[in-house]
Design an enzyme around this catalytic site. Structure first.
Site, PDB file in Angstrom:
ATOM      1  N   ASN A 212      14.456 -57.113   7.550  1.00 13.65           N
ATOM      2  CA  ASN A 212      15.849 -57.273   6.997  1.00 13.65           C
ATOM      3  C   ASN A 212      16.904 -56.568   8.007  1.00 13.65           C
ATOM      4  O   ASN A 212      16.366 -56.171   8.963  1.00 13.65           O
ATOM      5  CB  ASN A 212      16.009 -56.939   5.524  1.00 13.65           C
ATOM      6  CG  ASN A 212      15.527 -55.450   5.336  1.00 13.65           C
ATOM      7  OD1 ASN A 212      16.198 -54.519   6.079  1.00 13.65           O
ATOM      8  ND2 ASN A 212      14.570 -55.163   4.528  1.00 13.65           N
ATOM      9  N   LYS A 349      15.840 -48.238 -13.125  1.00 12.40           N
ATOM     10  CA  LYS A 349      15.141 -47.468 -12.233  1.00 12.40           C
ATOM     11  C   LYS A 349      15.359 -46.000 -12.352  1.00 12.40           C
ATOM     12  O   LYS A 349      14.870 -45.029 -11.837  1.00 12.40           O
ATOM     13  CB  LYS A 349      15.552 -47.735 -10.740  1.00 12.40           C
ATOM     14  CG  LYS A 349      15.454 -49.133 -10.362  1.00 12.40           C
ATOM     15  CD  LYS A 349      15.643 -49.491  -8.779  1.00 12.40           C
ATOM     16  CE  LYS A 349      15.558 -51.008  -8.559  1.00 12.40           C
ATOM     17  NZ  LYS A 349      14.732 -51.237  -7.273  1.00 12.40           N
TER      18      LYS A 349
HETATM   19  O1  C5P Z   1      16.050 -53.842  -6.437  1.00  8.50           O
HETATM   20  P1  C5P Z   1      16.826 -53.382  -4.997  1.00  8.50           P
HETATM   21  O2  C5P Z   1      16.164 -53.505  -3.931  1.00  8.50           O
HETATM   22  O3  C5P Z   1      18.389 -53.993  -4.969  1.00  8.50           O
HETATM   23  O4  C5P Z   1      17.310 -51.965  -5.313  1.00  8.50           O
HETATM   24  C1  C5P Z   1      17.843 -51.138  -4.297  1.00  8.50           C
HETATM   25  C2  C5P Z   1      17.389 -49.669  -4.575  1.00  8.50           C
HETATM   26  O5  C5P Z   1      16.152 -49.405  -4.942  1.00  8.50           O
HETATM   27  C3  C5P Z   1      17.523 -48.929  -3.283  1.00  8.50           C
HETATM   28  O6  C5P Z   1      17.956 -47.548  -3.510  1.00  8.50           O
HETATM   29  C4  C5P Z   1      16.293 -49.264  -2.664  1.00  8.50           C
HETATM   30  O7  C5P Z   1      15.984 -48.090  -1.669  1.00  8.50           O
HETATM   31  C5  C5P Z   1      15.428 -48.995  -3.728  1.00  8.50           C
HETATM   32  N1  C5P Z   1      13.934 -49.935  -3.786  1.00  8.50           N
HETATM   33  C6  C5P Z   1      12.838 -49.107  -3.668  1.00  8.50           C
HETATM   34  N2  C5P Z   1      11.673 -49.649  -3.817  1.00  8.50           N
HETATM   35  C7  C5P Z   1      11.644 -51.021  -3.648  1.00  8.50           C
HETATM   36  C8  C5P Z   1      12.695 -51.920  -3.830  1.00  8.50           C
HETATM   37  C9  C5P Z   1      14.107 -51.186  -3.744  1.00  8.50           C
HETATM   38  O8  C5P Z   1      12.892 -48.061  -3.711  1.00  8.50           O
HETATM   39  N3  C5P Z   1      10.401 -51.780  -3.541  1.00  8.50           N
END
Ligand code: C5P
Length: 402
Positions: A212, A349
């Site tokens: 990304n 989370k």
């Molecule tokens: O679910 P999403 O990716 O939008 O969530 C963003 C948050 O979750 C960020 O803090 C990102 O660093 C963390 N994240 C993570 N592990 C993942 C996906 C996102 O820790 N596999």
């Protein structure tokens, strides 16, 4: 700590690295600092007085007995005026004089009256043979033990004399960061901070990956801001395209390019962490199987379906095993229903707070130097930080949440 309005003395001694100092002065002035220069006569053989005067906007102090000195005792009034001093490059000669308390010219008299009272950064730079001299090492060891003084270790690399060895002065950006470090109160001393930064790369085959646009700038700014406050910082890096300014080696970097590698590194570190700030853009899906050879396009092939499987959610895993006293901060980048989605993510989370970036904002998000964020806390409060540099946003996030 911003350098805005700070008074900085830049002390220069006679090493070839002096040619980099006008750039340092420009960067300090650009950050809003007021700069005065104290230089040895030898330093002015490497960089002209006119250049230093032009970039600092102030007369150079190089002669204790010059009739044009503003004060009869410039070496006393300058340290009174300043908030911090940097000596760069600090030659073997100046280091030895400093350690012995010798004050026989404009620079060393200024150092002598400044060192016990103001934060001072010393950047030794010289040929490797001079650096290895036991007298130089003894002087540096002595100086390192002084309360207000921070010594930047010289780098190893190509030296001006054409040989390679230890003795190079670090880049100007490191010196700038060292001054910010020296001026920042150590309010996070002893705290263990885990930061994730950058985008992950999910391998398809030996030549391709899914990733990304994240560059890691925000996570790096947060790591530097915590390190300035005296924290012990570990930054787990995906693909980051920016250097981490780490003049005193207080930031530990672990490279973990894939979501799986980042997950393993974070799990490993979590039990010794007080605060985790998860800034990385972690892939939610990764190729189900990494091909060992390059996947070839078949003749006439018009489509290709790649099977993906879900990665671990690092934030959620850490959140579920969070113990008393640990803090978990996440980031969210949403393109629609921003607040609702971010709040739901915070709850799912088990985050203590979530920092919401919006891709719709001009000057915010991936790759740019600025950002605008909303900090949502699980207490229900929220704080808006207006568009500003990522470094200022990092300061704002820490002030708000830590
Ligand atoms: O679910 P999403 O990716 O939008 O969530 C963003 C948050 O979750 C960020 O803090 C990102 O660093 C963390 N994240 C993570 N592990 C993942 C996906 C996102 O820790 N596999």
């Amino acid at each position: 700590m911003s350098l805005q309005g700070k008074h900085i003395i830049v002390g220069i001694s006679g090493g070839i690295a002096a040619y980099k100092i006008p750039e340092l002065i420009r960067s300090l002035v650009k950050a809003g600092a007021e700069v005065r220069v104290a230089a040895t006569k030898n330093a002015l053989e490497f960089v002209t007085e006119l250049t230093l005067q032009t970039v600092s906007g102030s007369r150079v102090y190089s002669d204790v007995f010059a009739a044009i000195n503003e004060h009869a005792t410039e070496h006393i009034s300058l340290p009174d005026w300043c908030d911090a001093m940097i000596v760069a490059p600090a030659t073997a000669n100046v280091l030895a004089k400093m350690a012995a308390g010798i004050a026989d010219d404009a620079l060393t008299t200024t150092i002598c009256s400044c060192v016990a009272r103001k934060p001072m950064v010393i950047a030794p730079a010289m040929n490797d043979k001079m650096w290895e001299n036991p007298a130089t090492q003894h002087a540096v060891d002595t100086i390192r033990g002084w309360e207000n003084v921070s010594v930047i270790e010289p780098e190893t690399g190509l030296l001006a004399c054409g040989t390679s060895g230890k003795g190079r002065m670090p880049e100007v950006e490191e010196l700038h960061e060292a001054l910010e470090y020296a001026l920042t109160p150590k309010t996070m001393q002893g705290r263990h901070i885990l930061i994730t930064a950058g985008g992950t790369q999910e391998k398809i085959d030996p030549v391709r990956f899914i990733s990304n646009y994240s560059t890691g700038k925000m996570g790096i700014a947060l790591a530097q801001a915590c390190a300035r406050r005296g924290a012990e910082v570990t930054i787990v890096c995906g693909a980051v395209s920016h250097p981490i300014r780490n003049p005193f080696g207080t930031i530990r970097r672990i490279d973990a390019l894939s979501a799986q590698a980042m997950y393993e590194a974070c799990i490993d570190l979590w039990s010794q962490t007080d605060i985790a700030i998860l800034c990385a853009a972690v892939a939610d899906f990764t190729p189900a199987k990494e091909a060992s050879e390059k996947i070839k396009k078949q003749p006439g092939q018009t489509e290709w379906t790649l099977q993906l499987s879900a990665t671990h959610d690092i934030a959620r895993t850490l959140g579920e095993s969070k113990h008393e006293g640990q803090k978990l901060i996440g980031f969210a980048l949403e393109t629609e229903n921003e607040k609702e989605n971010a709040l739901a993510k915070m709850e799912r989370k088990h985050l203590d707070a979530i920092v919401l970036n919006s891709l719709r904002e001009q000057g915010a998000g991936f790759g740019v130097d600025t950002n605008r964020v909303t900090i949502l806390k699980n207490s229900g409060n929220s704080v808006e930080l207006p568009l500003q540099s990522k470094s200022a946003i990092a300061e704002g996030i820490i002030e708000t949440l830590i």
